[in-house]
Design a protein around this motif. Sequence first.
Motif, mmCIF file in Angstrom:
data_model
loop_
_atom_site.group_PDB
_atom_site.id
_atom_site.type_symbol
_atom_site.label_atom_id
_atom_site.label_comp_id
_atom_site.label_asym_id
_atom_site.label_seq_id
_atom_site.Cartn_x
_atom_site.Cartn_y
_atom_site.Cartn_z
ATOM 1 N N THR A 498 -8.847 0.439 3.629
ATOM 2 C CA THR A 498 -7.708 -0.566 3.847
ATOM 3 C C THR A 498 -6.607 0.076 4.779
ATOM 4 O OG1 THR A 498 -6.760 -0.373 1.614
ATOM 5 C CG2 THR A 498 -8.388 -2.311 1.944
ATOM 6 N N PHE A 499 -5.774 -0.639 5.009
ATOM 7 C CA PHE A 499 -4.611 -0.444 5.914
ATOM 8 C C PHE A 499 -3.668 1.047 5.400
ATOM 9 C CE2 PHE A 499 -0.642 -0.307 8.062
ATOM 10 C CZ PHE A 499 -0.910 -0.527 9.498
ATOM 11 N N GLY A 500 -3.584 0.636 3.866
ATOM 12 C CA GLY A 500 -2.552 1.608 3.277
ATOM 13 C C GLY A 500 -1.137 1.195 3.386
ATOM 14 N N LYS A 501 -0.593 -0.014 3.455
ATOM 15 C CA LYS A 501 0.922 -0.430 3.325
ATOM 16 C C LYS A 501 1.065 -0.838 1.970
ATOM 17 C CE LYS A 501 4.524 -3.295 5.016
ATOM 18 N NZ LYS A 501 5.001 -3.456 3.768
ATOM 19 N N GLY A 502 1.720 0.295 1.411
ATOM 20 C CA GLY A 502 2.007 0.132 -0.179
ATOM 21 C C GLY A 502 3.495 0.225 -0.359
ATOM 22 N N GLU A 539 -2.045 5.107 -9.335
ATOM 23 C CA GLU A 539 -2.116 5.645 -7.820
ATOM 24 C C GLU A 539 -1.380 4.650 -6.817
ATOM 25 O OE1 GLU A 539 -6.274 7.711 -7.063
ATOM 26 O OE2 GLU A 539 -6.484 5.866 -8.366
ATOM 27 N N SER A 540 -0.681 5.019 -5.761
ATOM 28 C CA SER A 540 -0.265 4.312 -4.704
ATOM 29 C C SER A 540 -1.257 3.948 -3.766
ATOM 30 C CB SER A 540 1.083 4.825 -4.139
ATOM 31 O OG SER A 540 0.424 6.101 -3.421
ATOM 32 N N THR A 541 -0.866 2.455 -3.410
ATOM 33 C CA THR A 541 -1.860 2.047 -2.252
ATOM 34 C C THR A 541 -1.176 2.548 -0.877
ATOM 35 O OG1 THR A 541 -0.642 -0.093 -2.170
ATOM 36 C CG2 THR A 541 -2.752 -0.041 -3.851
ATOM 37 N N GLN A 542 -0.160 3.201 -1.114
ATOM 38 C CA GLN A 542 0.500 3.581 0.173
ATOM 39 C C GLN A 542 -0.406 4.680 0.852
ATOM 40 O OE1 GLN A 542 2.880 2.726 2.171
ATOM 41 N NE2 GLN A 542 3.008 4.802 3.489
ATOM 42 N N HIS A 543 -0.234 4.695 1.902
ATOM 43 C CA HIS A 543 -0.855 5.575 2.989
ATOM 44 C C HIS A 543 -2.468 5.716 2.917
ATOM 45 C CE1 HIS A 543 -0.124 9.294 5.521
ATOM 46 N NE2 HIS A 543 -1.133 9.860 5.057
ATOM 47 N N MET A 544 -3.080 5.918 1.846
ATOM 48 C CA MET A 544 -4.563 6.072 1.770
ATOM 49 C C MET A 544 -5.104 4.610 1.619
ATOM 50 S SD MET A 544 -4.573 9.443 -0.646
ATOM 51 C CE MET A 544 -6.579 9.389 -0.921
ATOM 52 N N GLY A 545 -4.429 3.730 1.122
ATOM 53 C CA GLY A 545 -5.214 2.474 1.065
ATOM 54 C C GLY A 545 -6.020 2.327 -0.226
ATOM 55 N N VAL A 546 -7.147 1.598 -0.071
ATOM 56 C CA VAL A 546 -8.096 1.428 -1.001
ATOM 57 C C VAL A 546 -9.411 1.688 -0.532
ATOM 58 C CG1 VAL A 546 -9.352 0.008 -2.607
ATOM 59 C CG2 VAL A 546 -6.956 -0.762 -2.115
ATOM 60 N N LYS A 547 -9.801 2.903 -1.134
ATOM 61 C CA LYS A 547 -11.562 3.191 -0.661
ATOM 62 C C LYS A 547 -12.447 2.323 -1.266
ATOM 63 C CE LYS A 547 -14.363 7.553 -0.398
ATOM 64 N NZ LYS A 547 -14.369 8.823 -0.859
ATOM 65 N N PRO A 548 -13.264 1.906 -0.368
ATOM 66 C CA PRO A 548 -14.232 0.755 -0.955
ATOM 67 C C PRO A 548 -15.359 1.738 -1.920
ATOM 68 C CG PRO A 548 -14.663 1.473 1.383
ATOM 69 C CD PRO A 548 -13.432 1.897 0.887
ATOM 70 N N SER A 569 5.221 7.905 7.843
ATOM 71 C CA SER A 569 4.761 6.874 6.771
ATOM 72 C C SER A 569 4.889 7.789 5.139
ATOM 73 C CB SER A 569 3.339 6.886 6.869
ATOM 74 O OG SER A 569 2.547 6.228 5.612
ATOM 75 N N LEU A 570 5.429 6.912 4.487
ATOM 76 C CA LEU A 570 5.663 7.470 3.051
ATOM 77 C C LEU A 570 4.416 8.082 2.482
ATOM 78 C CD1 LEU A 570 8.028 4.855 1.584
ATOM 79 C CD2 LEU A 570 8.441 6.991 2.720
ATOM 80 N N PRO A 571 4.324 9.065 1.728
ATOM 81 C CA PRO A 571 3.360 10.008 1.219
ATOM 82 C C PRO A 571 2.711 9.049 0.125
ATOM 83 C CG PRO A 571 5.022 10.795 0.380
ATOM 84 C CD PRO A 571 5.690 9.819 1.336
ATOM 85 N N TRP A 572 1.412 9.274 -0.152
ATOM 86 C CA TRP A 572 0.613 8.940 -1.428
ATOM 87 C C TRP A 572 1.059 9.633 -2.594
ATOM 88 C CZ3 TRP A 572 -2.719 11.322 -4.814
ATOM 89 C CH2 TRP A 572 -3.576 10.516 -5.620
ATOM 90 N N ASP A 573 1.010 9.005 -3.606
ATOM 91 C CA ASP A 573 1.515 9.790 -4.969
ATOM 92 C C ASP A 573 1.049 8.975 -5.881
ATOM 93 O OD1 ASP A 573 3.423 7.752 -4.691
ATOM 94 O OD2 ASP A 573 5.027 8.778 -5.416
ATOM 95 N N VAL A 574 1.113 9.424 -7.309
ATOM 96 C CA VAL A 574 0.816 8.894 -8.666
ATOM 97 C C VAL A 574 1.898 8.758 -9.505
ATOM 98 C CG1 VAL A 574 -0.890 9.323 -10.483
ATOM 99 C CG2 VAL A 574 -1.406 9.978 -8.205
ATOM 100 N N ILE A 575 1.945 7.602 -10.555
ATOM 101 C CA ILE A 575 2.782 7.550 -11.623
ATOM 102 C C ILE A 575 2.038 7.290 -12.647
ATOM 103 C CG2 ILE A 575 4.944 6.429 -10.004
ATOM 104 C CD1 ILE A 575 3.891 3.969 -10.881
ATOM 105 N N SER A 576 2.693 7.037 -13.933
ATOM 106 C CA SER A 576 1.841 6.837 -15.122
ATOM 107 C C SER A 576 1.231 5.569 -15.126
ATOM 108 C CB SER A 576 2.744 6.911 -16.163
ATOM 109 O OG SER A 576 3.936 5.935 -16.106
ATOM 110 N N PRO A 577 0.080 5.589 -15.592
ATOM 111 C CA PRO A 577 -0.795 4.200 -15.316
ATOM 112 C C PRO A 577 0.016 3.160 -16.323
ATOM 113 C CG PRO A 577 -1.935 5.657 -16.849
ATOM 114 C CD PRO A 577 -0.857 6.536 -16.102
#
Length: 689
Positions: A498-502, A539-548, A569-577
Motif C-alpha cells: 500500500t501507499f504508506g501514508k501513516g 508498527e507504523s503504516t507510515q512509509h512502508m505501508g501494509v505488505k500483503p 517522508s517520516l520514517p517507519w517506526d514501532v511503538i508498544s502494541p
Amino acid sequence: MFIHTRKILFLASALAVFLSLPFPEISRTAVSVPVKEPVLKPSPVQEEAERYLSRYLMQYHFRQLAVNDSLSREVLSRYLDELDESKSYFLASDIEVFRERYARSMDDEFLSGKADAGFYIYNRFLRQAREKMRYMIALFEKGGFDFTVQESMELKRDKAPWPATVQELRDLWRKEAKYQLLNLKYSGEEESDDPRKALIKRYRNRLSILEQQNAEDAFRAYTMALTTSFDPHTSYFSPGDFENFQIDISRSFEGIGAKLQSENEYTVIHEVIPGGPAFRSNLLKKGDRITGVGQGNKGEIVDIVGWRVNDVVKRIRGKKGSVVRLKILPASQGNKGPARIVEIVRDEVRLEEQSAKKEIIRLNGRKIGVITIPAFYLDFEGQSRNKPDYASTSRDVRKILGELRKENVEGIVLDLRNNGGGALEEAVKLTGLFIPDGPVVQIRNSQGGKVVLEDEDPAVVYDGPLVVLVNRYSASASEILAAAIQDYGRGVVIGGRTFGKGTVQSIMKIRRPFNFIYKADDLGQLKLTVAKFYRISGESTQHMGVKPDISFPSLIDSEVVGEDNYTSSLPWDVISPARYSRTSWLTGADVRDLRERFTQRNANDSLYSRYVRDLAVLNGFRKKESVPLFEPAFKAEMERIRSFEAQWSKEDQPDILLNRSAAVVVDMADLSGNRLPGAEQAPWQAEKK
C-alpha cells in the motif's frame, strides 16, 4: 486524514517578531537578457507570514527538526529540485553561488522569518526560464533541424550535473526542441500538421506566463520547499490559495472530479474523486500529468505547462454536460511516452457512485461476494442530525453483507484498490463488522501521547472467509483497515504494497497576537503533520505501508507512487502494541498454504503469464532514461508504445487480480470445511437493529 486541531495542540497566544535584513543584489546572468527584468521582492505581509510560519513549524510539527546548517542544505536542495529538476535552467556556476550564499544561512533566515534567499534564487530562475523560452522560439522559427543524426536526449536528468557552460545548456535546449518536434509529429494530434508553428505558439504562451510571475509565485515556491522539508504533507496556503482549498464540496467536485496539484512545471492528477466523471470514464489515473486543456470536441488545446494550478482548475471546470479535452502524459508510462488526448464530459460527483457496491463472482459453481469501496465516506451533518438514512460506509457495507448472505455466497472479497482513505471513524467501524470488539488503530503525537481507537461493538456481522484487496493507491484509512484485518488474522490481504501514508494532518490559522486591524486569517493557513498512525501490533503504516500476505505484480509504478518516494517522508517506526487477541480464523500455516496454492494456480495460467510478460514490457518503457532523436528510431519507438497502450486500454481486459482473489476465497472456504466458520453463532443475526 485530519483530526481536530483542538484535540492535539494549543496555539501560542503571541509570537516573537523579527526584523528583515536588506534584500541582496541579483548576480550576473550567464545568458544575455535583451530586456530589463523586474526583480521580485517579498511583500511586508509575506515577510510577516514567514516569521509566524517558522514558529508554527518548530512548535507544532510532529518532526522536531534541528534548525542548523543541515536544514539549510535540505531546504536549498529541495528548492533547486523543485525549480530545476531537469537541470536545464541553472548553470553549475549558479548552483555554486547559491550554495556559497545560502547552504549555511537558510536556517538563520528561517529562524528570523525571512524569505530573501528564496526570492534571490527565484529571480535567477525566472531570468533563465525566460531566456530558455526565447531561445526555443528562435530555434523553431529558424528551423533546419537534422533528424538524421544519431543522438539522443536524456529523459531523466534529476541526478545529472548542472551544465558547466552556456553552450552545454543551449545544447540541452536544442535537443529538447528536436524532441518536442518529433513528439508532436508522431503523437497523432490534429495540430501536428505544422509542428513548428504549434510549438512556437506553445513557447510564446509559456514565456507570457513567466513574464506575469509575481511575488506570490516566488513566495509559494519557496515556502513549499521549506514546509516539505519537514514532511511531504505539510504545506502553507496564502489567503487566496486557502480559499480555493476550502471550496464548498459541491463546487470542488464540479468539472471532471479530480484533485490537482503542482509538481515542478506540471499540473498532476493527485486524486481521482470516486463518483466523478473522471472516475466513471476511467481515463485518468493518479500521477498523470496534464499538459494541455481544450474546450469542446474540437476546441484548441492550450498548453498549460508552467501555469498556476488554480488557473488550470478554472480552465478545466465548466458547465455540467460540456466537454473538456485534456492532453496528458500517462503515469503508467512514467510520464515519458507519447501524449494522449482524453475527452471527459463535465458533471457533478454522483454520491451513489462513491458508495460501496456489491457483485457476485461465480467460480466453478461457487459464489463469491465482492464489495468495492472507492472511499471511506460519511455524511457528518446527517450523522449529527440523526438522519435515518445518512451516508456511511460501514452502514452500507453492513447492509450489503446481509444481502450477500441471502445469496449464499461462500466468502467475501473486500476491494480497497485505489481507495485513498477518508473518514477515520468509518475505517474503525468497518473493521468492527469483521472482528469482535477491540483496538483498531493507535495514534501518537510528537510528545509521545497515544490514543487507541477501538471497535466497541462485540457483535461480529460477518465471520466467513475474507480477502482484502489493496494496491499502491490504497492509502490512509484503507491501510488502517487492511492492517487490522491482518494483525487479527481475520483475513488475507492480497495485492501490492500500500501507499504508506501513516500521518495525521491538521489545519491551523496563522494568527497575529493582536488582531485589532487585520482579519484573523489574513496571513494564511498551515496544513501540518501533527501525529502518526500505528497498527495495533505497534508498527507504523507510515512509509512502508501494509505488505500483503499474497503479493500480485502491479501495473502501478512503485518507483513513482508511494510515500517512500518522498525524500522527506517520516520514517517507519514501532511503538508498544495495543492489547488485543488474534482471532482463530487463520494461522500462519494457513496463510502459507493459501500463498502456495495461489502461486501454483498462476504458474499454470496462460492469462497470468501474458499479464506478467506485458508488465515487463511496460516496466521497460518506464525505465527508459533516453529517447532517440534519429527520426526513424523515434517513430518506431512511439508506434511500439502506442500499440502496447491500445492493447492494454481495451475495456474487455479481465480483472485478473479480482478473479484470482475469488479463487483464494474458495480455498479459504475449503480449508474451513466448506462452511462459514461461526455459522452456528448466527453472526448475521447479531447486527444491531
